[in-house]
Motif scaffolding. Structure first.
Motif, PDB file in Angstrom:
ATOM      1  N   ASN A 211       7.035  -5.561  -8.297  1.00 59.05           N
ATOM      2  CA  ASN A 211       7.505  -4.834  -7.123  1.00 59.05           C
ATOM      3  C   ASN A 211       8.645  -3.892  -7.515  1.00 59.05           C
TER       4      ASN A 211
ATOM      5  N   THR B  24      11.528  -0.880  -5.763  1.00 56.22           N
ATOM      6  CA  THR B  24      12.088  -0.225  -4.584  1.00 56.22           C
ATOM      7  C   THR B  24      12.371   1.228  -4.951  1.00 56.22           C
TER       8      THR B  24
ATOM      9  N   GLU C  94       8.898   0.652  -0.495  1.00 48.73           N
ATOM     10  CA  GLU C  94       8.646  -0.488  -1.378  1.00 48.73           C
ATOM     11  C   GLU C  94       7.269  -0.316  -2.018  1.00 48.73           C
ATOM     12  N   ALA C  95       7.210  -0.457  -3.348  1.00 49.94           N
ATOM     13  CA  ALA C  95       5.905  -0.483  -4.028  1.00 49.94           C
ATOM     14  C   ALA C  95       5.627  -1.944  -4.354  1.00 49.94           C
ATOM     15  N   ARG C  96       4.636  -2.551  -3.645  1.00 47.04           N
ATOM     16  CA  ARG C  96       4.391  -3.996  -3.805  1.00 47.04           C
ATOM     17  C   ARG C  96       3.132  -4.259  -4.621  1.00 47.04           C
ATOM     18  N   ASN C  97       3.229  -5.306  -5.417  1.00 46.27           N
ATOM     19  CA  ASN C  97       2.082  -5.767  -6.208  1.00 46.27           C
ATOM     20  C   ASN C  97       1.418  -4.652  -7.019  1.00 46.27           C
TER      21      ASN C  97
ATOM     22  N   ASP D 194      10.561  -5.810 -13.058  1.00 40.78           N
ATOM     23  CA  ASP D 194      10.199  -6.221 -11.702  1.00 40.78           C
ATOM     24  C   ASP D 194      11.459  -6.212 -10.824  1.00 40.78           C
ATOM     25  N   GLY D 195      11.356  -5.558  -9.661  1.00 40.08           N
ATOM     26  CA  GLY D 195      12.494  -5.548  -8.744  1.00 40.08           C
ATOM     27  C   GLY D 195      13.452  -4.389  -8.959  1.00 40.08           C
TER      28      GLY D 195
END
Lengths: 257, 226
Positions: A2, A4, A23-26, A93-94
């Protein structure tokens, strides 16, 4: 993973822009940065929102269409790469990433992360060519060129005109771009007849476009996806100074019979 | 030449040539300063010699004034070109980045403009201090042409010495980028030329000027020069 994203959104050249967080998720670490933006955009379209505008074409790092600032670095943290060839495994990640367009007076924002790089075209139009009579392609190796000159000329010719040098320069100077374009023709025999006029006209065009002056900081070479060095800027300076001490040739007229 | 001045590269060439002249002066000045370690008599006679160079062909201070005028012209052109180029650069990026990161630029390269302003102020103070005795002395303390005494008395004030030392570090930073930069701007430092040579030249020039000049106030404060 993920991510931001804080992205610069600007409706058009005249609108006021602002940062919007997404948010870019998965997303997969194997995606390129632009593929990740495609995923974010699909989601935005699904929610009937305006997708983030960014420029792209070949997605192979050779066309020069793409590019924006990621956390204050043109084309992101990886050296010698355009954003289309920058993979998400470069990040953690994050991570929080700030995306901004190239910022320069000469590169007005068209929309979001897209800027108008017409200024580069006008520098090329001022002299970034050779006036050879058109016709059948000449034989390869009909004109012999020393190996070192070929290599240097090719290093300069690798410039894809993406504009990262201007974006990264604290002065928004276009010296690395102009240096690459002047040098790649100036190093080859075909470029010699117009060499002096070329450098004078291209530098004049560069100044007309309101780019800043070079202060030899080297930020441009650090972000250039083709790793063109500021040694070419020294070559450009040399060519312009040499050309300035030679007079302009009078325009040629047809010989009378 | 006028066509050249109208280009950004031409203005930079002017900065490079005037920078070269000023660097030459700074190095010569530093070497002159070191004569203080030879004692009062030698140092004072050096100051007299500076005013009598070329005698009897040249009159009193004639050579010195020619040098001063060349330096003044160099300073005026150097600052004039710098101001114009700085304004161009500011105009070239009207909207600033929210976030930027320097990857390659050295601290010296990024502080050239403000460093230049600090150096201009320092030079003004320095001339008012040691040449005119107008600042940094109690009334009657400064005696014209008692150069050695004036330096010792001037640097005995610790904060004056501290200011000079800080200014010399600013000068060193300016030279660290400037000396390398002038060969880049004049196109000597091209592809294939020995770029390492000019980097080393700039580093050595900068260090020698800093250490040479700082040795004088440090020498006074340490009691080596009194």
């Amino acid at each position: 993973m993920n991510l931001t994203l804080r992205v610069w959104r600007q409706k058009n050249a005249h609108a006021r822009g602002r940062f919007v967080t997404y948010e870019a998720r998965n997303v997969s670490p194997d995606m390129s940065f632009l593929e990740m933006l495609d995923v974010v955009n699909e989601e935005l379209i699904g929610r009937e929102q305006e997708p983030i505008a960014f420029e792209h074409d070949c997605r192979e790092g050779i066309c020069g269409a793409c590019g924006f600032m990621i956390n204050g670095i043109a084309h992101g943290p990886k050296r010698g790469t355009t954003v289309c060839q920058l993979h998400l495994r470069t990040f953690r990640d994050g991570d929080h990433l700030t995306l901004e367009p190239w910022r320069a007076k000469a590169f007005p924002v068209i929309k979001d992360l897209v800027v108008d790089r017409g200024a580069f075209d006008r520098i090329i139009q001022a002299g970034g060519f050779i006036s050879a009579p058109a016709g059948a392609a000449p034989d390869a190796n009909a004109i012999l060129v020393p190996k070192e000159d070929v290599e240097l000329a090719f290093d300069a010719a690798a410039c894809i005109g993406c504009g990262a040098c201007v974006a990264a320069c604290p002065n928004a100077s276009a010296m690395l771009f102009t240096a690459a374009k002047v040098s790649h023709l100036g190093l080859l025999p075909q470029g010699q007849p117009e060499r002096n006029d070329r450098v004078r006209n291209m530098v004049a065009a560069m100044d007309r476009e309101m780019f800043g002056g070079c202060t030899n900081m080297g930020e441009c070479q650090a972000v250039c996806p083709k790793e063109i060095t500021i040694a070419f800027i020294a070559r450009l300076n040399h060519d312009l100074l040499a050309a300035s001490f030679k007079g302009r040739k009078p325009p040629r007229t047809a010989a009378s019979p | 030449m006028i066509a050249l001045w109208s280009t950004s590269i031409g203005k930079k060439a002017v900065m490079a040539v005037t920078g070269f002249i000023l660097t030459g002066f700074v190095v010569a000045h530093m070497l002159g300063n070191l004569k203080i370690f030879q004692g009062e008599e030698k140092f004072n006679s050096y100051a007299v010699w500076l005013r009598e160079v070329g005698s009897p062909a040249l009159g009193h201070q004639q050579f010195l004034w020619v040098l001063r005028l060349i330096l003044l012209a160099a300073v005026a052109l150097h600052i004039g070109a710098a101001v114009q180029l700085t304004r161009m650069s500011y105009a070239a990026r009207p909207v600033r980045y929210r976030r930027t990161e320097a990857i390659h630029a050295t601290y010296a390269a990024r502080t050239m403009r403000w460093g230049g302003v600090i150096l201009t102020l320092f030079v003004m103070y320095h001339i008012l201090h040691f040449t005119f005795g107008a600042v940094g002395y109690a009334p009657g303390q400064y005696r014209p042409m008692s150069v050695y005494r004036n330096v010792v008395v001037g640097f005995s004030v610790w904060y004056v010495s501290a200011f000079y030392i800080v200014a010399m570090i600013a000068l060193g930073l300016h030279l660290y980028h400037g000396v390398w930069s002038m060969f880049q701007t004049l196109g000597v430092n091209t592809v294939g030329a020995d770029r390492f040579f000019f980097r080393t030249l700039a580093t050595v020039t900068s260090l020698v000027v800093i250490l040479g000049n700082i040795s004088v106030p440090v020498g006074v404060l340490a009691g080596l020069v009194r």
